[in-house]
Write a protein that holds these residues in place. Structure first.
Motif, PDB file in Angstrom:
ATOM      1  N   TRP A   6       0.838  -1.191   0.000  1.00  0.00           N
ATOM      2  CA  TRP A   6       0.000   0.000   0.000  1.00  0.00           C
ATOM      3  C   TRP A   6       0.876   1.244   0.000  1.00  0.00           C
ATOM      4  O   TRP A   6       1.924   1.280   0.641  1.00  0.00           O
ATOM      5  N   GLY A   8       1.112   4.357   1.457  1.00  0.00           N
ATOM      6  CA  GLY A   8       0.718   5.272   2.524  1.00  0.00           C
ATOM      7  C   GLY A   8       1.914   5.573   3.405  1.00  0.00           C
ATOM      8  O   GLY A   8       3.032   5.681   2.914  1.00  0.00           O
ATOM      9  N   GLU A  79      -0.727   0.488   7.903  1.00  0.00           N
ATOM     10  CA  GLU A  79      -0.496   1.508   6.888  1.00  0.00           C
ATOM     11  C   GLU A  79      -1.601   2.558   6.991  1.00  0.00           C
ATOM     12  O   GLU A  79      -2.793   2.230   6.957  1.00  0.00           O
ATOM     13  N   LEU A  81      -3.647   5.372   5.348  1.00  0.00           N
ATOM     14  CA  LEU A  81      -4.028   5.724   3.988  1.00  0.00           C
ATOM     15  C   LEU A  81      -5.179   6.720   4.019  1.00  0.00           C
ATOM     16  O   LEU A  81      -5.941   6.768   4.982  1.00  0.00           O
ATOM     17  N   VAL A  85      -2.706  11.599   2.491  1.00  0.00           N
ATOM     18  CA  VAL A  85      -1.487  10.793   2.653  1.00  0.00           C
ATOM     19  C   VAL A  85      -0.938  10.385   1.288  1.00  0.00           C
ATOM     20  O   VAL A  85      -1.602   9.668   0.532  1.00  0.00           O
ATOM     21  N   ASN A  86       0.253  10.865   0.974  1.00  0.00           N
ATOM     22  CA  ASN A  86       0.963  10.472  -0.252  1.00  0.00           C
ATOM     23  C   ASN A  86       0.138  10.645  -1.534  1.00  0.00           C
ATOM     24  O   ASN A  86       0.270   9.851  -2.472  1.00  0.00           O
ATOM     25  N   ASN A  88      -2.876  10.015  -1.993  1.00  0.00           N
ATOM     26  CA  ASN A  88      -4.030   9.104  -2.002  1.00  0.00           C
ATOM     27  C   ASN A  88      -4.193   8.371  -3.338  1.00  0.00           C
ATOM     28  O   ASN A  88      -5.255   8.432  -3.971  1.00  0.00           O
ATOM     29  N   HIS A  95      -9.620   8.673   6.011  1.00  0.00           N
ATOM     30  CA  HIS A  95      -8.360   8.122   6.486  1.00  0.00           C
ATOM     31  C   HIS A  95      -8.618   6.823   7.257  1.00  0.00           C
ATOM     32  O   HIS A  95      -9.496   6.773   8.121  1.00  0.00           O
TER      33      HIS A  95
END
Length: 203
Positions: A6, A8, A79, A81, A85-86, A88, A95
Motif C-alpha cells: 500500500w 501510505g 499503513e 491511507l 497521505v501520499n 491518495n 483516512h
C-alpha cells in the motif's frame, strides 16, 4: 505469503498501547524527540526509525483513522491511507489504518501467483497500478521478517518510456464561403493532421 504494498505511511502500535509513525532522518539532521532508531545506512548515513505519532506530520489523519474503529487494533504495524497521505493513489474517501498483510481477496489471489524471476516480475508489477509487492514470512506475527519491492525499483525499458510515434500529414484545408461552398485560397494556412485526429494550423 505475498501481498500488495500500500502507498501510505507506516505506523506501529506497541505492546504498551502507544502509537508510532515511521520517520526518516537525513544525514546531518537532528532526530526528533523520542525517536527510536531501527536502522542506519552506513553508506549514506540515513536513519530510519519511529517517532511518537502524536508529534508526526500525520497526527491529525491518524487520529481520524483511529476514530473509525479504535477497539479493533492490536499490537503490530499498520499503513495509514487516505485523502491527505501520499497523494491518495488508491482513492480512499477517508483516512483508515490497514493492518500488515491485509488486502482484498482478489489481490491476495493475484499476488500469490506473482512471478519470481526478474524480467517477469518487472513486467508484472508495471502492469498494475499498485505501489509494489511484499513477501511476509508470517503476516500475523508483528516481528516476523518481510521483503518489499516497489514497481519503481525496476527500470522501464526505453520502448516503454518512449511515446508512440504518430504518423502525420500536412494539407491545406479550403475555407468556405457564406453559402457553405469550398473556396480555395493560397492564403489558407497549412494544417497538420496526425493519427490521433488532432490537427494544428501553421500560420
Amino acid at each position: 505469503m505475498a501481498t500488495r504494498k500500500w502507498d501510505g505511511t507506516c505506523t506501529r502500535l506497541d505492546e504498551g498501547g502507544a502509537w508510532w509513525a515511521r520517520r526518516e532522518v537525513k544525514p546531518g539532521k537532528t532526530a526528533p524527540d523520542g525517536f527510536q532508531l531501527v536502522q542506519e545506512d552506513p553508506v549514506t548515513g540515513k536513519k530510519v526509525g519511529w517517532e511518537p505519532v502524536a508529534q508526526s506530520a500525520f497526527a491529525k489523519y491518524h487520529a481520524q483513522a483511529l476514530a473509525i474503529g479504535n477497539d479493533y487494533f492490536r499490537r503490530g504495524t499498520y499503513e495509514l491511507l487516505g485523502p491527505k497521505v501520499n497523494g491518495n493513489p488508491d482513492g480512499f474517501e477517508q483516512h483508515i489504518l490497514i493492518g500488515r498483510g491485509w488486502a482484498p481477496f482478489s489481490d491476495r489471489l493475484a499476488y500469490d501467483k506473482a512471478p519470481r524471476d526478474y524480467e517477469a516480475l518487472r513486467t508484472w508489477l508495471h502492469a498494475r497500478p499498485h505501489e509494489g509487492i511484499v513477501w511476509h514470512r508470517d503476516p500475523h506475527a508483528p516481528d516476523a521478517g518481510m521483503a518489499k519491492l516497489k514497481a519503481r525499483d525496476f527500470p522501464r525499458t526505453r520502448r516503454e518510456l518512449t511515446p508512440e510515434k504518430r504518423s502525420c500529414t500536412t494539407t491545406r484545408i479550403p475555407s468556405t464561403t457564406s453559402t457553405g461552398r469550398a473556396k480555395n485560397s493560397p492564403s489558407t494556412p497549412p494544417t497538420t493532421i496526425c493519427g490521433s485526429g488532432m490537427a494544428s494550423t501553421s500560420a
